[in-house]
Write a protein that holds these residues in place. Sequence first.
Motif, PDB file in Angstrom:
ATOM      1  N   GLU A 146      14.271  51.502   4.543  1.00  0.00           N
ATOM      2  CA  GLU A 146      14.967  50.287   4.982  1.00  0.00           C
ATOM      3  C   GLU A 146      15.928  50.606   6.134  1.00  0.00           C
ATOM      4  OE1 GLU A 146      16.562  48.225   1.571  1.00  0.00           O
ATOM      5  OE2 GLU A 146      17.576  46.752   2.832  1.00  0.00           O
ATOM      6  N   TYR A 147      16.564  51.767   6.044  1.00  0.00           N
ATOM      7  CA  TYR A 147      17.508  52.189   7.078  1.00  0.00           C
ATOM      8  C   TYR A 147      16.795  52.390   8.413  1.00  0.00           C
ATOM      9  CZ  TYR A 147      21.212  54.929   9.358  1.00  0.00           C
ATOM     10  OH  TYR A 147      22.182  55.391  10.224  1.00  0.00           O
ATOM     11  N   ASP A 148      15.687  53.120   8.353  1.00  0.00           N
ATOM     12  CA  ASP A 148      14.956  53.391   9.590  1.00  0.00           C
ATOM     13  C   ASP A 148      14.466  52.105  10.243  1.00  0.00           C
ATOM     14  OD1 ASP A 148      15.388  56.089   9.537  1.00  0.00           O
ATOM     15  OD2 ASP A 148      13.469  56.595   8.602  1.00  0.00           O
ATOM     16  N   ALA A 149      14.045  51.149   9.423  1.00  0.00           N
ATOM     17  CA  ALA A 149      13.560  49.878   9.972  1.00  0.00           C
ATOM     18  C   ALA A 149      14.695  49.124  10.670  1.00  0.00           C
ATOM     19  CB  ALA A 149      12.957  49.025   8.855  1.00  0.00           C
ATOM     20  N   LEU A 150      15.839  49.050   9.981  1.00  0.00           N
ATOM     21  CA  LEU A 150      16.998  48.324  10.529  1.00  0.00           C
ATOM     22  C   LEU A 150      17.535  48.999  11.792  1.00  0.00           C
ATOM     23  CD1 LEU A 150      19.398  46.318  10.419  1.00  0.00           C
ATOM     24  CD2 LEU A 150      20.449  47.778   8.700  1.00  0.00           C
ATOM     25  N   VAL A 151      17.794  50.287  11.681  1.00  0.00           N
ATOM     26  CA  VAL A 151      18.376  51.024  12.804  1.00  0.00           C
ATOM     27  C   VAL A 151      17.382  51.093  13.970  1.00  0.00           C
ATOM     28  CG1 VAL A 151      19.135  53.341  13.492  1.00  0.00           C
ATOM     29  CG2 VAL A 151      20.027  52.305  11.416  1.00  0.00           C
ATOM     30  N   GLY A 152      16.107  51.275  13.643  1.00  0.00           N
ATOM     31  CA  GLY A 152      15.086  51.342  14.684  1.00  0.00           C
ATOM     32  C   GLY A 152      15.026  50.048  15.485  1.00  0.00           C
ATOM     33  N   ARG A 153      15.117  48.931  14.778  1.00  0.00           N
ATOM     34  CA  ARG A 153      15.055  47.625  15.431  1.00  0.00           C
ATOM     35  C   ARG A 153      16.241  47.420  16.384  1.00  0.00           C
ATOM     36  NH1 ARG A 153      17.262  43.035  13.649  1.00  0.00           N
ATOM     37  NH2 ARG A 153      17.589  43.831  11.536  1.00  0.00           N
ATOM     38  N   ILE A 154      17.447  47.718  15.890  1.00  0.00           N
ATOM     39  CA  ILE A 154      18.650  47.508  16.720  1.00  0.00           C
ATOM     40  C   ILE A 154      18.667  48.467  17.912  1.00  0.00           C
ATOM     41  CG2 ILE A 154      21.190  47.611  16.734  1.00  0.00           C
ATOM     42  CD1 ILE A 154      20.089  45.230  15.146  1.00  0.00           C
ATOM     43  N   LEU A 155      18.333  49.731  17.670  1.00  0.00           N
ATOM     44  CA  LEU A 155      18.383  50.701  18.770  1.00  0.00           C
ATOM     45  C   LEU A 155      17.315  50.393  19.822  1.00  0.00           C
ATOM     46  CD1 LEU A 155      19.172  54.036  16.878  1.00  0.00           C
ATOM     47  CD2 LEU A 155      20.736  52.579  18.182  1.00  0.00           C
ATOM     48  N   ALA A 156      16.170  49.867  19.384  1.00  0.00           N
ATOM     49  CA  ALA A 156      15.139  49.484  20.355  1.00  0.00           C
ATOM     50  C   ALA A 156      15.647  48.328  21.211  1.00  0.00           C
ATOM     51  CB  ALA A 156      13.858  49.099  19.631  1.00  0.00           C
ATOM     52  N   THR A 157      16.301  47.343  20.580  1.00  0.00           N
ATOM     53  CA  THR A 157      16.881  46.219  21.327  1.00  0.00           C
ATOM     54  C   THR A 157      17.946  46.723  22.296  1.00  0.00           C
ATOM     55  OG1 THR A 157      16.589  44.931  19.299  1.00  0.00           O
ATOM     56  CG2 THR A 157      17.860  43.890  21.057  1.00  0.00           C
ATOM     57  N   ALA A 158      18.630  47.776  21.884  1.00  0.00           N
ATOM     58  CA  ALA A 158      19.684  48.354  22.723  1.00  0.00           C
ATOM     59  C   ALA A 158      19.107  49.270  23.809  1.00  0.00           C
ATOM     60  CB  ALA A 158      20.675  49.131  21.847  1.00  0.00           C
ATOM     61  N   THR A 159      17.799  49.351  23.888  1.00  0.00           N
ATOM     62  CA  THR A 159      17.063  50.222  24.836  1.00  0.00           C
ATOM     63  C   THR A 159      17.476  51.688  24.704  1.00  0.00           C
ATOM     64  OG1 THR A 159      18.577  50.016  26.750  1.00  0.00           O
ATOM     65  CG2 THR A 159      16.920  48.282  26.492  1.00  0.00           C
ATOM     66  N   LEU A 160      17.777  52.102  23.473  1.00  0.00           N
ATOM     67  CA  LEU A 160      18.161  53.498  23.245  1.00  0.00           C
ATOM     68  C   LEU A 160      17.030  54.236  22.524  1.00  0.00           C
ATOM     69  CD1 LEU A 160      21.835  52.807  22.111  1.00  0.00           C
ATOM     70  CD2 LEU A 160      21.109  53.780  24.308  1.00  0.00           C
ATOM     71  N   THR A 161      16.973  55.544  22.741  1.00  0.00           N
ATOM     72  CA  THR A 161      15.897  56.352  22.171  1.00  0.00           C
ATOM     73  C   THR A 161      16.443  57.261  21.072  1.00  0.00           C
ATOM     74  OG1 THR A 161      14.956  56.388  24.383  1.00  0.00           O
ATOM     75  CG2 THR A 161      13.993  57.892  22.763  1.00  0.00           C
ATOM     76  N   ILE A 162      15.855  57.154  19.888  1.00  0.00           N
ATOM     77  CA  ILE A 162      16.264  58.029  18.782  1.00  0.00           C
ATOM     78  C   ILE A 162      15.777  59.448  19.103  1.00  0.00           C
ATOM     79  CG2 ILE A 162      15.913  58.547  16.332  1.00  0.00           C
ATOM     80  CD1 ILE A 162      15.723  55.539  15.826  1.00  0.00           C
ATOM     81  N   PRO A 163      16.686  60.439  19.053  1.00  0.00           N
ATOM     82  CA  PRO A 163      16.298  61.811  19.401  1.00  0.00           C
ATOM     83  C   PRO A 163      15.152  62.308  18.520  1.00  0.00           C
ATOM     84  CG  PRO A 163      18.674  61.652  19.075  1.00  0.00           C
ATOM     85  CD  PRO A 163      18.097  60.344  18.655  1.00  0.00           C
ATOM     86  N   ASP A 164      14.266  63.064  19.122  1.00  0.00           N
ATOM     87  CA  ASP A 164      13.118  63.573  18.403  1.00  0.00           C
ATOM     88  C   ASP A 164      13.481  64.921  17.790  1.00  0.00           C
ATOM     89  OD1 ASP A 164      10.612  63.963  17.434  1.00  0.00           O
ATOM     90  OD2 ASP A 164       9.748  64.623  19.341  1.00  0.00           O
ATOM     91  N   THR A 165      14.287  64.866  16.739  1.00  0.00           N
ATOM     92  CA  THR A 165      14.686  66.111  16.080  1.00  0.00           C
ATOM     93  C   THR A 165      14.793  65.904  14.576  1.00  0.00           C
ATOM     94  OG1 THR A 165      16.471  67.707  15.786  1.00  0.00           O
ATOM     95  CG2 THR A 165      17.114  65.549  16.605  1.00  0.00           C
ATOM     96  N   ALA A 166      14.356  66.891  13.845  1.00  0.00           N
ATOM     97  CA  ALA A 166      14.431  66.794  12.386  1.00  0.00           C
ATOM     98  C   ALA A 166      15.663  67.524  11.872  1.00  0.00           C
ATOM     99  CB  ALA A 166      13.171  67.391  11.764  1.00  0.00           C
TER     100      ALA A 166
END
Lengths: 256, 157
Positions: free
Chosen positions: A201-221
């Motif tokens: 649920e977190y990834d869906a929510l945060v992913g949606r907002i950050l995409a709208t914000a035109t920001l890229t989630i870092p590709d790191t584990a």
Amino acid sequence: MSAATSNEAFTQFLLRMGDNTLILGHRVSEWCGHSPVLEEDIALANTALDLIGQTQMWLGLAGEIEGKGQTADNLAFLRDVWDFRNLLLVEMPNGDFGQTLMRQFLFDAWHSIQLGRLMSSSDERVAAIAEKTSKEVAYHLERSADTVVGLGDGTEESHARMQDALDYLWPYVGEMFQSDAVDAEMVAKGIAPDPASLREEYDALVGRILATATLTIPDTAFGHKGGRTGAMHTEHLGHLLTQMQWLQRAYPGSEW
Amino acid sequence: MSQALKKPSVDQVWEWLDAVPDPEIPVISLVDLGIIRDVAWADETLTVTVTPTYSGCPATSVIAMDIETALHDHGIKDLKLKTQISPAWTTDWLSQKGRAKLEDYGIAPPQPAGGPQHCPRCKSENVTRVSQFGSTPCKAHWRCQDCLEPFDYFKCI
């Protein structure tokens, strides 16, 4: 499992909730009088106030469950770094305004989902605190998400700063979803959800907002950890406590 | 025995509490605000149940003190204040009288739509949000685009 052990796990869980709101509340309050504009100053101070109020309920209940006569104030002002159980994310320094709001958003998103689940806790005191505080947190999330979008999808400068903030803070997100023996016991008793179960649920929510914000989630584990278990905090928490606990350290036992 | 006869009725106590102003927004009473959830006698002890508005609202402790002072002034000696957080306070509990008083005072009352119905001064519907937060935890900051006056909006929660 004996009642004593059981209360120990419950106390730990409540400290984790209360220390998150306490430390973030203090961090946000550091902006008071320093914000870029008056309206933001008021908004940050109000958010900090909500979080400190929520702390009184969580730490108050922690003291009650622990059963050693500790008040919320004692727990807040008389413990040292190694006894704190907050996520590392919330002790991170404020940085610029964008970094503060990014930290707020990453926390609010988790906080709102967590409180939503806690509203159906088997412990009615936990459910009541969750019901009360989730209203305030929904409001925090609305504002922090709006601001992240506004600044992320803003000017070249604000976009770059928000991306830097996300790159810096993202490695502290993973800790929210780690489970240990305390969580296992909370799940078994129906008091709290398994932290890992909040991730989707977190990834869906945060992913949606950050995409709208035109920001890229870092590709790191990679993820920093050690705050919620108390194994190892960052160097920043000690500095924060020297400010937050200054009065009780200088004048032990003084009362308001 | 005579003591029992002197016990004021619950309705009377509600009336007294309706005369205690909210410390931050003195135009409405604690009863208008909807935070007094119950008034009950148990033998000689009067219990007043209060539900706080916002977790961190600094007025909460002042409110408790004001209730005690008001009821002691009316001769109630054995008083217990009970804090109840569930069900959580909602602006639906504001009284109609309280809503009207807020508007007269210049604070737009809460609306389910999430924003003020109109400017509390000139009644224009052409209003815009300045900030989601305001001078107290329960309010947001708005402005009228016609009369250009800023005003408080009582947040709907």
